[in-house]
Design an enzyme around this catalytic site. Structure first.
Site, short mmCIF file in Angstrom:
data_model
loop_
_atom_site.label_atom_id
_atom_site.label_comp_id
_atom_site.label_asym_id
_atom_site.label_seq_id
_atom_site.Cartn_x
_atom_site.Cartn_y
_atom_site.Cartn_z
N SER A 1 87.38 -7.10 -3.74
CA SER A 1 88.22 -6.66 -2.62
C SER A 1 89.44 -5.87 -3.09
O SER A 1 90.06 -6.23 -4.10
CB SER A 1 88.74 -7.87 -1.86
N ASP B 1 92.92 -2.86 6.76
CA ASP B 1 92.93 -3.70 5.56
C ASP B 1 93.38 -2.84 4.36
O ASP B 1 92.57 -2.42 3.54
CB ASP B 1 91.53 -4.27 5.33
N HIS C 1 94.25 -7.86 2.80
CA HIS C 1 93.90 -9.28 2.69
C HIS C 1 94.04 -9.80 1.26
O HIS C 1 93.87 -10.99 1.03
CB HIS C 1 92.50 -9.55 3.28
N GLY D 1 86.01 -10.91 -4.83
CA GLY D 1 86.71 -10.60 -6.08
C GLY D 1 86.78 -9.10 -6.36
O GLY D 1 87.55 -8.67 -7.22
C1 4AZ Z 1 84.83 -11.01 0.02
O1 4AZ Z 1 84.57 -12.16 0.34
C2 4AZ Z 1 83.82 -9.96 0.22
N1 4AZ Z 1 79.61 -7.30 0.41
C3 4AZ Z 1 84.05 -8.69 -0.28
C4 4AZ Z 1 83.09 -7.71 -0.11
C5 4AZ Z 1 81.92 -7.98 0.57
C6 4AZ Z 1 81.69 -9.24 1.06
C7 4AZ Z 1 82.65 -10.24 0.88
C8 4AZ Z 1 80.92 -6.90 0.74
O2 4AZ Z 1 85.92 -10.73 -0.45
#
Ligand code: 4AZ
Length: 244
Positions: free
Chosen positions: A194, A96, A48, A192
């Site tokens: 991710s 992912d 993603h 951020g």
């Molecule tokens: C996001 O929005 C996101 N708490 C990444 C990790 C988590 C939640 C949201 C995990 O990219």
């Protein structure tokens, strides 16, 4: 990282900042996601994190996004390979995972230094309750837009059945995902982070065990972070990075 601390320079030498700008623009690149250096010319990240409308750069060996550091190496991304079965459903993100092939300069990509080094691949499944490390420049408990300084935190691997229970994520957590953090909340990955690493110690070395994928907000009770289970993708990674 929600509930983290400033990382020590050089302590997470596989951590990558993926930076993007619209294709063909001259805008400055801005941090969008984390990544993990797994070979000199290959970065692992989340599916993603890849948007085909953007050019992507990989910044290695950095802790502060706002400062030019003598330790940093910036490489262009030549190719992004998203998993064939990557899917975003209303309740989860499946498969992912993506690979980025870096563009070499004079035949070499990342140069190994005290601040830039590849992470090892995992071999076995870690037991529930294992303490692992997450890191990134994502949102924090008091900074919605992310941290300038790389942060890290310890999280615990959460039992799959527990994470698939109705009070947590029910059926959204598939077998190629796992949960990590604390059911009481307080420490978590966030927006951020991710695509960035969850590393655990195996055979006295840190291995890349998970990629930050999704979660219901950050740091909340009964809503731990969900990570792509890297051990389920070892053959996929090999097939894409082994240049035939
Ligand atoms: C996001 O929005 C996101 N708490 C990444 C990790 C988590 C939640 C949201 C995990 O990219």
């Amino acid at each position: 990282i929600y509930g983290g601390l400033k990382a020590i320079p050089g302590a997470l030498p596989w951590q990558v900042s993926l930076q993007v700008r619209p294709k063909g623009s001259t805008l400055p690149f801005r941090h969008s996601c984390g990544g993990v250096l797994i070979e000199s010319c290959w970065v692992l990240t989340a599916g993603h994190c890849i948007d085909k409308k953007h050019d992507i750069e990989a910044v290695l060996g950095t802790v502060s996004l706002g400062m030019e550091e003598s330790t940093e190496q910036t490489l262009q991304v030549e190719e992004a390979i998203i998993h064939e079965n990557y899917r975003e459903t209303p309740s989860a993100v499946e498969n992912d995972i993506a690979l980025l092939r870096l563009k070499g300069v004079n035949g070499s990509c990342a140069e190994e230094t005290q601040f830039v080094r590849t992470a090892c691949m995992p071999d076995v499944t870690m037991p529930d309750g294992s303490e692992c490390t997450i890191s990134g420049w994502g949102a924090t408990e008091d900074l919605k837009y992310g941290s300038d300084h790389l942060l890290d935190a310890k999280v615990l691997l959460i039992n799959q059945e527990k994470c698939s229970s109705p009070t947590v994520y029910s059926s959204s957590v598939g077998p190629s995902m796992f949960c990590a953090g604390y059911l009481q909340g307080g420490v978590d990955s966030c927006q951020g982070d991710s695509g960035g690493p969850l590393t655990c110690e195996q055979h006295q070395v840190q291995v890349i065990y998970g990629l930050v994928s999704w979660g219901d907000q950050c740091g909340r009770a009964n809503k731990p972070g969900v990570y792509t289970r890297v051990t389920d993708y070892l053959d996929w990674i090999k097939s894409k990075t082994q240049t035939a």
